[in-house]
Design an enzyme around this catalytic site. Structure first.
Site, short mmCIF file in Angstrom:
data_model
loop_
_atom_site.label_atom_id
_atom_site.label_comp_id
_atom_site.label_asym_id
_atom_site.label_seq_id
_atom_site.Cartn_x
_atom_site.Cartn_y
_atom_site.Cartn_z
N GLY A 51 30.33 34.79 29.04
CA GLY A 51 31.75 35.12 28.84
C GLY A 51 32.66 34.00 29.29
CB VAL A 53 35.26 35.12 33.88
CG1 VAL A 53 35.11 34.98 35.39
CG2 VAL A 53 36.70 35.49 33.52
NE ARG A 78 26.22 40.89 22.05
CZ ARG A 78 27.25 40.13 22.40
NH1 ARG A 78 27.59 39.09 21.68
NH2 ARG A 78 27.98 40.43 23.47
CB SER A 79 23.53 36.16 25.66
OG SER A 79 24.76 36.48 25.06
NE ARG A 138 39.75 43.68 40.51
CZ ARG A 138 40.14 43.47 39.26
NH1 ARG A 138 41.04 44.28 38.70
NH2 ARG A 138 39.65 42.48 38.57
CB CYS A 173 43.95 37.46 36.53
SG CYS A 173 44.30 38.62 35.20
CD GLN A 200 49.20 40.23 32.60
OE1 GLN A 200 49.87 41.14 33.03
NE2 GLN A 200 47.88 40.28 32.60
CE LYS A 257 42.82 46.85 36.32
NZ LYS A 257 42.23 46.01 35.24
CG HIS A 286 48.07 35.67 33.53
ND1 HIS A 286 47.63 35.60 32.23
CD2 HIS A 286 47.36 36.68 34.11
CE1 HIS A 286 46.69 36.52 32.04
NE2 HIS A 286 46.50 37.18 33.16
#
Lengths: 378, 378
Positions: A51, A53, A78-79, A138, A173, A200, A257, A286
């Site tokens: 991905g 990140v 898949r990967s 979180r 983020c 964003q 968040k 952002h």
């Protein structure tokens, strides 16, 4: 970390780099000899390595010479089987499974909330310290939510080599980028209330969203209807309220968040925060307009000095030449940039400030912050 | 005026329309017989007819069947002599001069502040009522600053046919769009403080800025460096603090317009307003995140009802399907759209609301508002 060391680029993408791979390093051969592969380092794993990140995790680990004795590249079925080169060594991507974490000291997760919920506790059971970039844990009271420059004390009981696994959550983020700037001011003058409006980037919705923005833009420029797969409406030359679900109080999850994570990170349940989160057609950084109300007076010059000395923050605040932070200027950079620092005319005396903050969503907003957390374990 | 009557377009630009001319009507032949050219109507002039707002003046005049017995097309020397067709009649663009206003009842100006300063008083001396879209006279105490839905009473002493010229100022686009939504709520609950963050389109800087955004976007997608003429930095896939000059208090001129014009339009010098104005890569409609603090409690359902009944406003506030106002959805539309209407969690009880507003910058933000002012003179 506190400087924007690369020359300021006047455009996002070089002619030789595909548009969405603005950071081509993960799969490139480094030009210096790395000291990071060493027997004394921890064994690490990256879950969700394919991905946006996940790729940035590798980039940041390499940039910071993070020491490791082994690294596992984990992704979905898949990967699995794909190969990648990292720091001169070839790796085969493995499918994430409970066994993946045997002998792994630190795992960096960025594979979505459901994967974290499933495999995070499994990894912890096997003694792995998981740094999780999803929102899964979180708000769990047992899980520290950490920005290393802001609340390192929250994870002080978690150490490597004690044979005990643990979860540490990486904040959202938008929260990270906002609090990197707001915290140094909060420490001096105590924030009573914060009104945030975000701008964003596509990257927050993943690499496919960045590709969709690029594709749509080409289509609109060609007079064709835009292809909407990730987002339900046109993104090119447009903006819209953040795509997160809207809750019964009218806030979307992204906004909540910011409200809740700020309370937890600052360990300050009464702080008043409101946010309006908007997706703008920008690739990977952002911006946030932040209005602050303080308990104690804080004038703008003092605030600017505080921010200039804050770790991980750069001040770009040149009124004469109208030079302030932009998403492009912080893209692929570690530091969060702050500018437009000024006394809020709508508040009495020096009780309020307006500031404008920009930070790379993939880097400090995700991968860098997680790797910094991992560094604190060493 | 209070409905978004056109079908919602899923993309800005059709294949047959060049990108920046999203409103091709000014130079097109209308399909119905217009009743607007009539002996009983006033003689009008459009100063700055070749600009983005100037073209929109013609479009709006035509759309609204504004009655006129003659119309002069005025522009700078550079455009003089060019021909244009308006409502089936051919016109030659004339160079703006003191003599242009002989016998003109109403002049719509959008040719920049210095042109307004020079020619506005000349036109007034000749008995013309000038509706000026520039900032030249907005804060002049003798000049009404008018949004017809908000403060029509400010111009009640100005009438056609009295042989007396006058100036009427059109507010700044960001102010108009914000106050279209904030005023109905203000009337009910009295706004004490307003924190605004804007997401402003290219069109506010003129047609050339829209062209620059398009050109830069093509260049960046092709991997070429972007051409920066109007703005000093990359605009494509980026955003930046508004290009207006920054004043010694740290606010830029655009932000101070919102602060000062709100006071004047509401005739309420103590209203507390702060604004952060940001330019985003969108073509022609502005968005604004507005946080409101009220004297009297106002719950979100009541606020929504008030806005649904407000002239020139549409409410788009569908939480379940995450459908809220976007710049694209209001482009080429008359109404200002409001959504994300919710109780502000950072304020006690129902003392505050967050809202998100979008409006076409060229239309209600400029040309439409000016033509509505002219209509009030009839």
């Amino acid at each position: 970390m506190a400087s924007l060391s690369l020359p300021l680029q006047n455009h996002v993408f070089s002619a030789t780099t595909p548009l969405i791979r603005s950071n081509p390093r993960p799969f490139a051969i480094p030009t210096k000899v790395r000291m990071s592969l060493q027997e004394s380092g921890p064994s690490i794993a990256v879950a969700g390595v394919t991905g946006a990140v996940g790729q940035e995790f590798l980039s940041v680990l390499s940039d910071r010479d993070f020491p490791y004795r082994s690294i596992k590249m984990l992704a979905s079925k898949r990967s699995a089987g794909r190969r990648l080169t990292f720091e001169d060594k070839d790796y085969v991507i493995e499918e994430l499974s409970p066994e993946s974490f045997e002998g792994v000291d630190i795992a960096l997760f960025s594979a979505g909330g459901s994967i974290s919920k499933e495999f995070g506790p499994i990894a912890v059971d096997r003694g792995t310290i998981v740094v999780d970039n999803s929102s899964a844990f979180r708000m769990d009271e047992q899980v520290p939510l950490v920005i290393p420059e802001v609340n390192p004390e929250a994870m002080e009981n978690i150490k490597l080599g004690m044979g005990k696994g643990a979860l540490i959550a990486n904040p959202n983020c938008s929260t990270i980028i906002c609090l990197m700037a707001a915290t140094p001011l909060h420490r001096r003058a105590k924030v009573l209330r914060m009104v945030v409006s975000t701008y964003q980037a596509a990257s927050g919705a993943g690499a496919a969203a960045m590709e969709e923005l690029e594709q749509q833009t080409r289509e609109v420029l060609d007079g064709r209807p835009p292809t909407c797969k990730i987002f339900k409406e046109q993104y090119a030359f447009n903006l819209f309220s953040h795509n997160a679900s809207v809750l019964s109080n009218g806030y979307n999850e992204e906004e909540m968040k910011m409200v809740k994570e700020t309370r937890k990170i600052w360990n300050y349940k009464d702080v008043r925060v409101t946010a309006t989160c908007i997706r703008v057609p920008v690739m990977r950084a952002h911006a946030e307009s932040v209005n602050l109300q303080f308990e104690k007076p804080l004038d703008e010059d003092t605030a600017r000095d505080i921010l200039k000395n804050a770790p991980g923050v750069v001040v770009i605040d040149d009124r004469a030449s109208n030079h302030f932070p932009t998403p492009l200027e912080v893209s692929n950079k570690d530091a969060v940039a702050v500018g437009r620092i000024r006394r809020d005319l709508s508040q009495d005396g020096n009780q309020g400030l307006d500031i404008f903050v920009c930070g790379d969503q993939i880097r400090k907003g995700a991968a860098l912050n997680a790797v910094q957390i991992a560094e604190m374990l060493l």
